[in-house]
Scaffold this active site. Sequence first.
Site, PDB file in Angstrom:
ATOM      1  N   GLY B  13       0.934  -0.977   0.172  1.00 32.95           N
ATOM      2  CA  GLY B  13       0.158   0.026   0.199  1.00 32.95           C
ATOM      3  C   GLY B  13       0.819   1.331  -0.232  1.00 32.95           C
ATOM      4  O   GLY B  13       0.954   2.381  -0.909  1.00 32.95           O
ATOM      5  N   ALA B  14       1.732   1.307   0.858  1.00 29.09           N
ATOM      6  CA  ALA B  14       2.590   2.766   0.999  1.00 29.09           C
ATOM      7  C   ALA B  14       3.450   2.924  -0.398  1.00 29.09           C
ATOM      8  O   ALA B  14       3.466   3.798  -0.806  1.00 29.09           O
ATOM      9  CB  ALA B  14       3.604   2.481   2.041  1.00 29.09           C
ATOM     10  N   PHE B 113     -14.223   0.031  16.107  1.00 29.09           N
ATOM     11  CA  PHE B 113     -13.036  -0.638  16.187  1.00 29.09           C
ATOM     12  C   PHE B 113     -12.522  -0.236  17.612  1.00 29.09           C
ATOM     13  O   PHE B 113     -12.926   0.586  18.285  1.00 29.09           O
ATOM     14  CB  PHE B 113     -12.078  -0.173  15.367  1.00 29.09           C
ATOM     15  CG  PHE B 113     -11.544  -1.369  14.303  1.00 29.09           C
ATOM     16  CD1 PHE B 113     -12.582  -2.241  13.753  1.00 29.09           C
ATOM     17  CD2 PHE B 113     -10.303  -1.662  13.958  1.00 29.09           C
ATOM     18  CE1 PHE B 113     -12.284  -2.940  12.547  1.00 29.09           C
ATOM     19  CE2 PHE B 113     -10.061  -2.475  13.179  1.00 29.09           C
ATOM     20  CZ  PHE B 113     -10.922  -3.379  12.632  1.00 29.09           C
ATOM     21  N   GLN B 233       3.155  -5.152  18.126  1.00 27.23           N
ATOM     22  CA  GLN B 233       2.035  -5.424  18.644  1.00 27.23           C
ATOM     23  C   GLN B 233       1.725  -6.705  18.409  1.00 27.23           C
ATOM     24  O   GLN B 233       2.018  -7.284  17.267  1.00 27.23           O
ATOM     25  CB  GLN B 233       0.988  -4.533  17.536  1.00 27.23           C
ATOM     26  CG  GLN B 233      -0.466  -4.710  17.997  1.00 27.23           C
ATOM     27  CD  GLN B 233      -1.563  -3.709  17.071  1.00 27.23           C
ATOM     28  OE1 GLN B 233      -1.833  -3.794  16.108  1.00 27.23           O
ATOM     29  NE2 GLN B 233      -1.738  -2.726  17.983  1.00 27.23           N
ATOM     30  N   HIS B 235      -1.233  -9.197  18.236  1.00 25.81           N
ATOM     31  CA  HIS B 235      -2.829  -9.182  17.801  1.00 25.81           C
ATOM     32  C   HIS B 235      -3.644 -10.253  18.570  1.00 25.81           C
ATOM     33  O   HIS B 235      -3.031 -11.385  18.720  1.00 25.81           O
ATOM     34  CB  HIS B 235      -3.013  -9.418  16.325  1.00 25.81           C
ATOM     35  CG  HIS B 235      -4.498  -8.953  15.874  1.00 25.81           C
ATOM     36  ND1 HIS B 235      -5.575  -9.690  16.414  1.00 25.81           N
ATOM     37  CD2 HIS B 235      -4.819  -7.934  15.296  1.00 25.81           C
ATOM     38  CE1 HIS B 235      -6.727  -9.097  15.676  1.00 25.81           C
ATOM     39  NE2 HIS B 235      -6.311  -7.958  15.049  1.00 25.81           N
ATOM     40  N   LEU B 245      -4.650 -14.065  10.954  1.00 26.71           N
ATOM     41  CA  LEU B 245      -5.371 -13.166  11.511  1.00 26.71           C
ATOM     42  C   LEU B 245      -6.975 -13.445  11.350  1.00 26.71           C
ATOM     43  O   LEU B 245      -7.483 -13.523  10.434  1.00 26.71           O
ATOM     44  CB  LEU B 245      -4.939 -11.896  10.960  1.00 26.71           C
ATOM     45  CG  LEU B 245      -5.635 -10.400  11.106  1.00 26.71           C
ATOM     46  CD1 LEU B 245      -5.143 -10.322  12.771  1.00 26.71           C
ATOM     47  CD2 LEU B 245      -5.265  -9.416  10.390  1.00 26.71           C
ATOM     48  N   THR B 247      -9.864 -10.799  12.242  1.00 23.45           N
ATOM     49  CA  THR B 247     -10.102  -9.168  12.216  1.00 23.45           C
ATOM     50  C   THR B 247     -10.613  -8.736  13.621  1.00 23.45           C
ATOM     51  O   THR B 247     -11.312  -9.377  14.162  1.00 23.45           O
ATOM     52  CB  THR B 247     -10.790  -8.681  11.011  1.00 23.45           C
ATOM     53  OG1 THR B 247     -10.928  -7.152  11.385  1.00 23.45           O
ATOM     54  CG2 THR B 247     -12.243  -9.065  11.025  1.00 23.45           C
ATOM     55  N   GLU B 248     -10.113  -7.682  13.979  1.00 27.10           N
ATOM     56  CA  GLU B 248     -10.612  -7.190  15.154  1.00 27.10           C
ATOM     57  C   GLU B 248     -12.303  -6.764  14.754  1.00 27.10           C
ATOM     58  O   GLU B 248     -13.107  -6.462  15.656  1.00 27.10           O
ATOM     59  CB  GLU B 248      -9.977  -5.869  15.477  1.00 27.10           C
ATOM     60  CG  GLU B 248     -10.543  -5.111  16.686  1.00 27.10           C
ATOM     61  CD  GLU B 248      -9.390  -3.988  17.039  1.00 27.10           C
ATOM     62  OE1 GLU B 248      -8.253  -4.354  17.143  1.00 27.10           O
ATOM     63  OE2 GLU B 248      -9.723  -2.824  17.207  1.00 27.10           O
ATOM     64  N   ARG B 281      -5.740  -3.249  21.483  1.00 24.18           N
ATOM     65  CA  ARG B 281      -5.106  -4.626  21.486  1.00 24.18           C
ATOM     66  C   ARG B 281      -4.136  -5.301  22.397  1.00 24.18           C
ATOM     67  O   ARG B 281      -3.988  -6.504  22.629  1.00 24.18           O
ATOM     68  CB  ARG B 281      -4.407  -4.744  19.961  1.00 24.18           C
ATOM     69  CG  ARG B 281      -5.374  -4.560  18.824  1.00 24.18           C
ATOM     70  CD  ARG B 281      -4.918  -4.701  17.445  1.00 24.18           C
ATOM     71  NE  ARG B 281      -5.641  -4.562  16.478  1.00 24.18           N
ATOM     72  CZ  ARG B 281      -5.737  -4.307  15.325  1.00 24.18           C
ATOM     73  NH1 ARG B 281      -4.326  -4.422  14.641  1.00 24.18           N
ATOM     74  NH2 ARG B 281      -6.562  -4.318  14.157  1.00 24.18           N
ATOM     75  N   HIS B 346       2.045  -9.199  15.111  1.00 25.41           N
ATOM     76  CA  HIS B 346       1.136  -8.631  14.209  1.00 25.41           C
ATOM     77  C   HIS B 346       1.663  -7.288  13.368  1.00 25.41           C
ATOM     78  O   HIS B 346       1.648  -7.324  12.108  1.00 25.41           O
ATOM     79  CB  HIS B 346      -0.266  -8.573  14.797  1.00 25.41           C
ATOM     80  CG  HIS B 346      -1.213  -7.841  13.639  1.00 25.41           C
ATOM     81  ND1 HIS B 346      -1.449  -8.396  12.463  1.00 25.41           N
ATOM     82  CD2 HIS B 346      -1.791  -6.547  13.680  1.00 25.41           C
ATOM     83  CE1 HIS B 346      -2.192  -7.846  11.871  1.00 25.41           C
ATOM     84  NE2 HIS B 346      -2.564  -6.521  12.478  1.00 25.41           N
ATOM     85  N   GLU B 370       4.574   0.741   7.359  1.00 22.43           N
ATOM     86  CA  GLU B 370       5.051  -0.117   8.608  1.00 22.43           C
ATOM     87  C   GLU B 370       6.570   0.032   8.878  1.00 22.43           C
ATOM     88  O   GLU B 370       6.885   0.031  10.035  1.00 22.43           O
ATOM     89  CB  GLU B 370       4.423  -1.714   8.501  1.00 22.43           C
ATOM     90  CG  GLU B 370       4.812  -2.444   9.844  1.00 22.43           C
ATOM     91  CD  GLU B 370       4.390  -3.708  10.095  1.00 22.43           C
ATOM     92  OE1 GLU B 370       3.378  -4.114   9.112  1.00 22.43           O
ATOM     93  OE2 GLU B 370       4.573  -4.318  10.717  1.00 22.43           O
ATOM     94  N   ARG B 381      -0.424   0.553  18.354  1.00 24.22           N
ATOM     95  CA  ARG B 381      -1.286   1.044  17.187  1.00 24.22           C
ATOM     96  C   ARG B 381      -2.768   0.606  17.356  1.00 24.22           C
ATOM     97  O   ARG B 381      -3.015  -0.583  17.577  1.00 24.22           O
ATOM     98  CB  ARG B 381      -0.717   0.377  15.486  1.00 24.22           C
ATOM     99  CG  ARG B 381      -1.410   0.773  14.715  1.00 24.22           C
ATOM    100  CD  ARG B 381      -1.015   0.305  13.303  1.00 24.22           C
ATOM    101  NE  ARG B 381      -1.218  -1.266  13.041  1.00 24.22           N
ATOM    102  CZ  ARG B 381      -2.283  -1.938  12.855  1.00 24.22           C
ATOM    103  NH1 ARG B 381      -3.341  -1.166  12.351  1.00 24.22           N
ATOM    104  NH2 ARG B 381      -2.160  -3.147  12.702  1.00 24.22           N
ATOM    105  N   LEU B 387      -3.813   1.056   7.509  1.00 21.67           N
ATOM    106  CA  LEU B 387      -4.074   1.474   6.134  1.00 21.67           C
ATOM    107  C   LEU B 387      -4.098   2.821   5.595  1.00 21.67           C
ATOM    108  O   LEU B 387      -3.482   3.437   4.945  1.00 21.67           O
ATOM    109  CB  LEU B 387      -5.516   0.722   5.643  1.00 21.67           C
ATOM    110  CG  LEU B 387      -5.182  -0.505   5.636  1.00 21.67           C
ATOM    111  CD1 LEU B 387      -6.614  -1.395   5.164  1.00 21.67           C
ATOM    112  CD2 LEU B 387      -4.299  -1.357   4.933  1.00 21.67           C
TER     113      LEU B 387
END
Lengths: 292, 611
Positions: B13-14, B113, B233, B235, B245, B247-248, B281, B346, B370, B381, B387
């Site tokens: 993404g970045a 969240f 972190q 998770h 994972l 998801t939260e 978290r 995570h 990241e 975080r 994201l």
Amino acid sequence: MSTQVPEQVEDESSAESVSPGKQKRDAKKRERAERLQEQREAEAAEKARTADDTYHLKVFRYDPEVEGKQEPRFDDFYVPYKQGMTVLDALMWARDHYDSSLTFRHSCRQAICGSDALFVNGSQRLGCKTQLSDLSEPVRVEPLPHADVVKDLVVDMEHFYDQMEAVEPYFQTNSLPAEDEEQRQTRENREKVKMSTRCIWCSACMSSCNIAAGDNEYLGPAAINKAYRFAMDEREGEDMKQRRLEILEQEHGVWRCQTQFSCTEVCPKDIPLTEHIQELKREAIKNNLKFW
Amino acid sequence: MYEHDVIVVGAGGAGLRAAIAAHEEGADVAIVSKLHPVRSHTGAAEGGINAALREGDSWEDHAYDTMKGSDYLGDAPAVETLCKDSPKETIQLEHWGMAFSRDDDGRVSQRPFGGLSFPRTTYAGAETGHQLLHTMYEQLVKRGIKVYDEWHVTRLAVSDEDDPEDRTCHGIVAYDVQTGKIEGFRARNGVILATGGLGQVYDHTTNAVANTGDGVAMAYRAGAPIEDMEFIQFHPTTLPSTGVLITEGVRGEGGILYNKHGERFMFEYGYANNLGELASRDVVSRAELTEVNEGRGIEDEYVHLDMRHLGEERIVDRLENIIHLSEDFEGVNPLEAPMPVKPGQHYAMGGVETDENGETCITGLYAAGECACASVHGGNRLGGNALPELIVFGKRAGHHAAGKDMKDAEITTGKVGDYEPADVESPVQLGEAGLGGDAVADGGATADLSGDEVVQRALDDERETIEHLLEKEDGIQHAEIRERVQKSMTEHVNVFREEEALKDALRDIREARELYQDVYVADKSRTFNTDLLQTLETRNILDIAESITVGALARNEFRGAHWRKEYQERRDEEWLKHTMLSWNDGEPELWYKPVILEGENKTYEPKIRSY
């Protein structure tokens, strides 16, 4: 950093000749490494021989530049089974414990990166998503058919990427709201395109398709599905849909599909690929009727 | 030698957002990535994108939640930048066609969240990262941006002045996995690191096999300070057998955690009396492990996450992907039974020190996502904040590297101003074991060279290193070294941290470093040599593991995700500062810099972080 070091550590980089201390340490290190290596191999072999729950894998091997691998062959690996072990887990185990040159693509281990589509016991599957316990032995692992093999289980993906990129695989619209406001989309329309957006570009479908195997220019199920994703998205508008149907109607487009459903059967994300292609054919016909 | 204005390392993404931004500014930009872009681990992100889009919400509230979540180790200028830019960047994704989940009125949906005071997590089912990654790759294709995919970047070409602040990054050296070629890449304007996570330092992680911290390790060895590395972190909801994972979002939608007695322990045992399962978290992870340690875990390993009461319709609508993950990777159908979950590595809050424009103290070297630390996450975080970090800071770094005129950053980088030299008490020698060759500063030999010459020199050095690995006929293999480090980190530098265990980890890492001197690559082929690739990655894992452990040992307080047995309190009088490590002649040097709590309109006064 002024760390506290309990023993005097020699400055190795500045030593002109290798000091006796270093020689000794190196020798010890080598010994230790050899011992570990032997121990590990013995343990692995022992485990493989004695364990009832060992899986037998026959893995395709090929390397264009390594003598003995230039002629494709199958290697046997016996991998100790653990509950929940997948084909990918087994390949990683074999690589890390038997043969570090065993080569395959993999990354996320959770069926989202699409790197590890393989030909397992005669069908296209993601290694990470395929439980060994669902397979009969020996488990035959081969690279995807209808693609050039680079090495072992790695195939050349360029042709697949070219086809994906041939359908203008990006959102296009003539009317966007202000930059701080989203376009509206109904829940139904989002639902309509949802499955098509799940594609992870693994190319299992392309590999399974007889038509794609015989016609190198055929766009193939994944690329057509990508076009479907945009053609059916109401946010693009009617003009764009028209343009997309024109692309799909070309000689090597939707009409090549003979509805054998092989792509749909192998898709690890359960995308109804054949249905999407059929729907586009219907749309294309409706679209052409408009001009009669 | 290849040449471009801007080179982006990594295509998640970045990286994609940075490349698009640099291209928008007219730069000749190329991405170099060891994976094809769509294989990047951004695709595995499930939950969502926090953005204050709706009436009743504001970027100020998002910033407050983020500062609190960070346990007051986030830097306010970075946090506020994130929260201000996120709405616009999220809408930008929508304008690029991203398939967000929708409300009945056709607008993008948002959900609650952990740690958020408003339901501001925008999402696309439980596959938000996949949708984001593919949407941005589509934009890359549209613009015809050059990607060198399956090229593994091994080294940065940085000049070697004594002070890192005086150095310049002129390019990179990369290894073409498919053909075995090693080539130099000259970057006329700058290099942007966007290499993502480092979870492979641990053996139970949600991260991909490719997440080996390459960018952080390369920047570190080139002299860029790395920041807050101890903040990892864990998770709270990963599947026990694989680390996949969950998801939260499951808890966001109302999923409940139970121990083996069927008690809703988040409330019953007072871990988070207000928010329960939706506490931050780190709080939930510690609660789960405490349950297991006190004998209330299931099979002494995990707890249950139950979402059956949400009903099939709602689950399929909002969390369908979770049904597949739980079935495929744990053999549990979550519509019929609770899912087993336990904490897993995570996310790395720390990374390469940057300012809010993504720039490091080395001229022409940037980092985003990241692998970077601006810092927006501080000690912890919040879910849904990774994201937006990619799109906000990826874009800013891309613009800056392409020469766009931007406001000067408020965050300083490098050893300037108010920094504090420090020591850590290590039981072993830290840093490179004998075999040098990575430290950039070798007496200023390349300080006066041209950019091309700096790249050439880095290329020559890297070729030598790789030839050595391939020519060596015997020794130890990377898998063995990697496994030792991963096991030690999981045992000693996990959710709960104690001084002696941390020292044991440093001993293990030292031993692994010594073994690495004898590493060799058994596969001698130049074609798709993953044996070599992983051997090179293992070098990065060693440096990263050590930096995490040194930071954890130095920070004698309990803040955010960093828990210390001997120090059960957050100690603001001493520790409102970032842990910094600089690579200095093959050794890590520890120092601190103060956290910035002064925002645009207000100062974020540290409060007790209770949920």
